[in-house]
Write an enzyme that holds these catalytic residues in place. Sequence first.
Site, PDB file in Angstrom:
ATOM      1  N   ARG A 134      -1.824  -2.782 -18.505  1.00 33.13           N
ATOM      2  CA  ARG A 134      -3.133  -2.190 -18.617  1.00 33.13           C
ATOM      3  C   ARG A 134      -3.089  -0.829 -17.839  1.00 33.13           C
ATOM      4  O   ARG A 134      -3.038  -1.247 -16.017  1.00 33.13           O
ATOM      5  CB  ARG A 134      -4.099  -2.857 -18.122  1.00 33.13           C
ATOM      6  N   LYS A 152      -1.505  -0.145 -25.217  1.00 30.13           N
ATOM      7  CA  LYS A 152      -1.934   0.048 -26.790  1.00 30.13           C
ATOM      8  C   LYS A 152      -0.508   0.024 -27.448  1.00 30.13           C
ATOM      9  O   LYS A 152       0.160  -1.121 -27.225  1.00 30.13           O
ATOM     10  CB  LYS A 152      -3.179   1.517 -27.072  1.00 30.13           C
ATOM     11  N   TYR A 181       0.992  -1.093   0.465  1.00 32.55           N
ATOM     12  CA  TYR A 181       0.359   0.324  -0.125  1.00 32.55           C
ATOM     13  C   TYR A 181       0.524   0.713  -0.470  1.00 32.55           C
ATOM     14  O   TYR A 181       1.577   1.261   0.518  1.00 32.55           O
ATOM     15  CB  TYR A 181      -0.101  -0.195   1.379  1.00 32.55           C
ATOM     16  N   GLU A 184      -0.597   4.721  -0.709  1.00 33.33           N
ATOM     17  CA  GLU A 184      -1.362   6.048  -0.886  1.00 33.33           C
ATOM     18  C   GLU A 184      -0.647   7.533  -1.029  1.00 33.33           C
ATOM     19  O   GLU A 184       0.312   7.616   0.120  1.00 33.33           O
ATOM     20  CB  GLU A 184      -2.674   6.132  -0.238  1.00 33.33           C
ATOM     21  N   THR A 196      -2.951   5.604 -21.738  1.00 30.10           N
ATOM     22  CA  THR A 196      -3.585   4.290 -21.425  1.00 30.10           C
ATOM     23  C   THR A 196      -1.955   3.981 -21.699  1.00 30.10           C
ATOM     24  O   THR A 196      -0.654   4.698 -22.350  1.00 30.10           O
ATOM     25  CB  THR A 196      -3.837   3.782 -21.948  1.00 30.10           C
ATOM     26  N   ASP A 210      -6.078  12.978 -25.664  1.00 25.90           N
ATOM     27  CA  ASP A 210      -6.784  12.195 -24.584  1.00 25.90           C
ATOM     28  C   ASP A 210      -6.008  11.067 -25.724  1.00 25.90           C
ATOM     29  O   ASP A 210      -6.638  10.318 -27.371  1.00 25.90           O
ATOM     30  CB  ASP A 210      -7.717  11.510 -24.249  1.00 25.90           C
TER      31      ASP A 210
END
Length: 419
Positions: free
Chosen positions: A227, A221, A46, A48, A218, A192
Amino acid sequence: MRDTKLFDLIQQEKIRQTEGIELIASENYASEGVMEAAGSILTNKYAEGLPGKRYYGGCVVVDEIEDLCRERLKNLFDATWVNVQPHSGAQANAAVMLAILNPGDKILGFDLSHGGHLTHGSPVNYSGKIYKPYFYGVKKEDGFIDYEALERTALKEKPKLIICGASSYSRDWDYKLIREVADRVGALVLADIAHPSGLISRGLLNDPLDHCHIVTSTTHKTLRGPRGGIIMIRDDFENPFGIKTPKGTLRKISSLLDSGVFPGTQGGPLEHIIAAKAVAFKEALSDNYLDYVVQVKKNAAAMSSEFIKKGYNIISAGTDNHLMLIDLRNKNITGKEAEENLGKADITINKNMVPFDTESPFVTSGMRIGTAAITTRGMGESDMKKIVGFIDSVITNKSEVDVIKKEINNWANNFPLHK
Ligand code: DSN
């Protein structure tokens, strides 16, 4: 005890990916290194917050990993600030909008039914529910973006954000012109670049960071990573729509964007995926990757010419990037039927709306095809001709699908998932 049921299914998917021809424009084959990092023990951590400013202990190593990832991404796109935590492109866009807009603000995006994306204002998505969306599209006569319509709507509606970028548009973008329009109406510009980001990173298409305030993408691609999503800027600035602090200052856009990701729209970052992004960005900076993206573009051009020779109607009559959108109406088959029939021959494509489509999104009149994945397998221009031949045989019922499938399976096995 090994979960054989689940791992057998993964094995089946591996066979599917190996024996078929993968033409979904948004997919690719990530490298062994990317998958090793994505499957690593970093999934346990974790973290954050941001490197050096975490809400958890034990972040010394993941801080180094995330910093390495950020530095590599800055080098790749010549950006001055990046955030590598968005879990996806949709999350990256949500974080940007939360950071710079208020509910009800007007946004102007590329129409989904003309090739845009859900998160650019579609009424079924948060972006069209929380903000007030307006759209521009492509011209009916040539399939290119209608920049005049974009300008007209921008001048009339004065949106706070203009969004450019697409999921099924095969041409390059005039970012300079969009920025000029935005400056006239006081809007910010978000590009984008989820689809063509790999080609942009190595200078094969116009650079949105030269003109757009904020760029999202992203990473899975054409960039060929795990991903995930990213946000980048080249020039930092004070948010013109921000409420001033008592001292009369405005927050920098970089700081607002960081807050838009966490705590705005996400909790703990996926450090295993951030590590895999770092692997992918190092690969994307290599000479091998440059050869790869050059070939992706050549393959798309070769495939598009071959389709045109066989009487297929490519929207905008060609491609500048890795994909093409084909209107199948003159072949008397819907997108849904084409997707199903090609699937039986182990050719994977997706049905897609074409501009001014007469069918519903569940049926569609078109199919979208991309060359990112097959190029990773080492296929070249002559292979594109062969693939168009396979597709045409299925679509026009020239031979039995079972026969074509066998031929494809034997042929595809010659191309390893990584060259
Ligand atoms: N749905 C993705 C695509 O296939 O282009 C984009 O999110």
